[in-house]
Design an enzyme around this catalytic site. Structure first.
Site, mmCIF file in Angstrom:
data_model
loop_
_atom_site.group_PDB
_atom_site.id
_atom_site.type_symbol
_atom_site.label_atom_id
_atom_site.label_comp_id
_atom_site.label_asym_id
_atom_site.label_seq_id
_atom_site.Cartn_x
_atom_site.Cartn_y
_atom_site.Cartn_z
ATOM 1 N N MET A 147 -36.504 -11.486 -20.993
ATOM 2 C CA MET A 147 -36.010 -10.500 -20.618
ATOM 3 C C MET A 147 -34.967 -10.104 -22.540
ATOM 4 S SD MET A 147 -35.157 -11.755 -16.836
ATOM 5 C CE MET A 147 -35.919 -12.283 -15.576
ATOM 6 N N SER A 148 -35.405 -10.605 -23.069
ATOM 7 C CA SER A 148 -34.277 -10.599 -24.351
ATOM 8 C C SER A 148 -35.305 -10.781 -25.453
ATOM 9 C CB SER A 148 -33.470 -12.502 -24.735
ATOM 10 O OG SER A 148 -34.468 -12.846 -25.340
ATOM 11 N N ALA B 92 -35.908 -18.255 -23.317
ATOM 12 C CA ALA B 92 -36.804 -19.085 -22.421
ATOM 13 C C ALA B 92 -37.192 -18.051 -22.040
ATOM 14 C CB ALA B 92 -35.730 -19.821 -21.279
ATOM 15 N N ASN C 104 -41.542 -22.037 -17.548
ATOM 16 C CA ASN C 104 -41.956 -21.992 -16.231
ATOM 17 C C ASN C 104 -43.683 -21.241 -16.417
ATOM 18 O OD1 ASN C 104 -39.665 -19.510 -16.414
ATOM 19 N ND2 ASN C 104 -41.484 -18.509 -15.438
ATOM 20 N N HIS D 129 -27.555 -9.504 -22.848
ATOM 21 C CA HIS D 129 -29.171 -8.747 -22.848
ATOM 22 C C HIS D 129 -28.918 -7.640 -22.389
ATOM 23 C CE1 HIS D 129 -28.998 -13.582 -21.922
ATOM 24 N NE2 HIS D 129 -30.503 -13.798 -21.958
ATOM 25 N N SER E 143 -31.325 -19.694 -23.963
ATOM 26 C CA SER E 143 -30.804 -19.909 -22.947
ATOM 27 C C SER E 143 -31.175 -21.858 -22.402
ATOM 28 C CB SER E 143 -31.356 -18.997 -20.983
ATOM 29 O OG SER E 143 -31.598 -18.000 -21.026
ATOM 30 N N HIS F 115 -33.609 -19.198 -11.844
ATOM 31 C CA HIS F 115 -32.967 -20.082 -14.235
ATOM 32 C C HIS F 115 -32.467 -21.087 -13.495
ATOM 33 C CE1 HIS F 115 -30.556 -18.332 -17.050
ATOM 34 N NE2 HIS F 115 -29.447 -18.612 -16.892
ATOM 35 N N HIS G 221 -24.110 -18.903 -21.942
ATOM 36 C CA HIS G 221 -24.915 -18.617 -23.393
ATOM 37 C C HIS G 221 -23.029 -18.692 -23.828
ATOM 38 C CE1 HIS G 221 -28.432 -16.575 -24.202
ATOM 39 N NE2 HIS G 221 -28.591 -17.084 -23.073
ATOM 40 N N TYR H 272 -30.221 -5.801 -19.198
ATOM 41 C CA TYR H 272 -30.008 -6.026 -17.650
ATOM 42 C C TYR H 272 -28.326 -6.430 -17.500
ATOM 43 C CZ TYR H 272 -30.307 -11.050 -18.051
ATOM 44 O OH TYR H 272 -29.579 -13.173 -18.545
ATOM 45 N N GLU H 273 -27.812 -7.121 -18.759
ATOM 46 C CA GLU H 273 -26.123 -7.170 -18.083
ATOM 47 C C GLU H 273 -25.041 -6.140 -17.823
ATOM 48 O OE1 GLU H 273 -24.418 -10.885 -20.700
ATOM 49 O OE2 GLU H 273 -26.462 -10.802 -21.138
#
Ligand code: HPA
Length: 253
Positions: free
Chosen positions: A191-192, A100, A215, A70, A17, A227, A48, A72-73
């Site tokens: 998350m990746s 990220a 963060n 990902h 990201s 995000h 992306h 989650y997609e």
């Protein structure tokens, strides 16, 4: 996937990201859209681009993937399997990942980069579900290649090293989950990356991974997560990450 005659990439780079701009560092030989590559996933995260850039960084032939899919997609952990298989077939020997991430350490502030030493799969799923044969029992010791990691650290400035924990997303973690992750020994959360590492090790590739802290993880500070912040911090630090990746790739033997 069709070959580009005479071109055999050594290193595949996945840009996370806000880091897609690194593709501009590549002296391109060919640029392909994921939509024209069989099995490549559609990318639903706006930042992306969904492009594969083949070319050179310095003298090193590379395959740069602008964007990943990902878990989650679509709820599928093996979303990136065709991509990892394709880069292995193209001849890549190494997968360099970027992402990220949220920092679990107060001494590692937003904007800091961390070379991944190891990971914790906190999702309970695995991209190799359904594989057969003994090859599926992949050894994950030194999954993040120590020699490549040392080169990655040497290529940057003030690079941290630590453990990345994979949460499914797409909601961010709760403060309680982050407290648990710290007890488990994690330094960064995202998350990746973990499914791609497992797939790459299964395909016999060496792996290195770099996390950019965008963060502090949930509950470490009173800040709210979103995000937009991920992208803003990633864009701010993108130049530094770009230089590090460039140096790493130029020095890749
Ligand atoms: N959690 C999970 N993924 C992330 C974070 C986070 O805090 N920051 C950037 N990606």
């Amino acid at each position: 996937m069709r070959d580009i005659p005479g071109f055999r990439p050594k290193v595949a780079v996945i840009l996370g990201s806000g880091l897609g701009g690194f593709a501009d560092e590549v002296e391109p030989v060919a640029t392909l859209s994921y939509s024209e590559l069989p099995g490549f996933p559609p990318t639903t995260v706006g930042s992306h681009a969904g492009r594969l850039v083949l070319g050179h960084v310095g003298r090193t032939p590379v395959a740069v993937l602008q964007g990943r899919a990902h878990y989650y997609e679509r709820g599928r952990a093996d979303e990136m399997k065709p991509v990892i298989r394709a880069i292995a077939e193209l001849g890549c020997e190494t997968l360099l990942q970027t992402n990220a991430a949220g920092s679990l350490r107060l001494d590692m502030p937003p904007g800091a980069v961390m070379a991944v030493t190891d990971h914790i799969n906190f999702t309970g799923v695995n991209p190799l579900f359904g594989e057969t044969g003994n090859g599926r029992f992949v050894d994950m010791v030194d999954a993040y290649d120590p020699a490549l990691r040392a080169a990655l650290v040497a290529a940057g400035e003030d690079v941290f090293e630590g453990t990345y924990i994979w949460f499914s997303g797409p909601s961010f973690e709760t403060p309680a989950e982050i407290r648990a992750a710290r007890v488990l020994g994690a330094d960064a959360v995202g998350m990746s990356t973990v499914p791609e590492t497992i797939l790459a090790r299964h395909a016999g590739l060496r792996v290195a991974a770099l996390s950019l802290m965008t963060n502090y993880a949930a509950g470490l500070t009173p800040d709210k997560l979103g995000h937009a912040q991920t992208l803003a911090v990633a864009q701010e630090a993108a130049g530094k990450v770009r230089r590090q990746l460039r140096r790493f790739l130029e020095g890749y033997a």
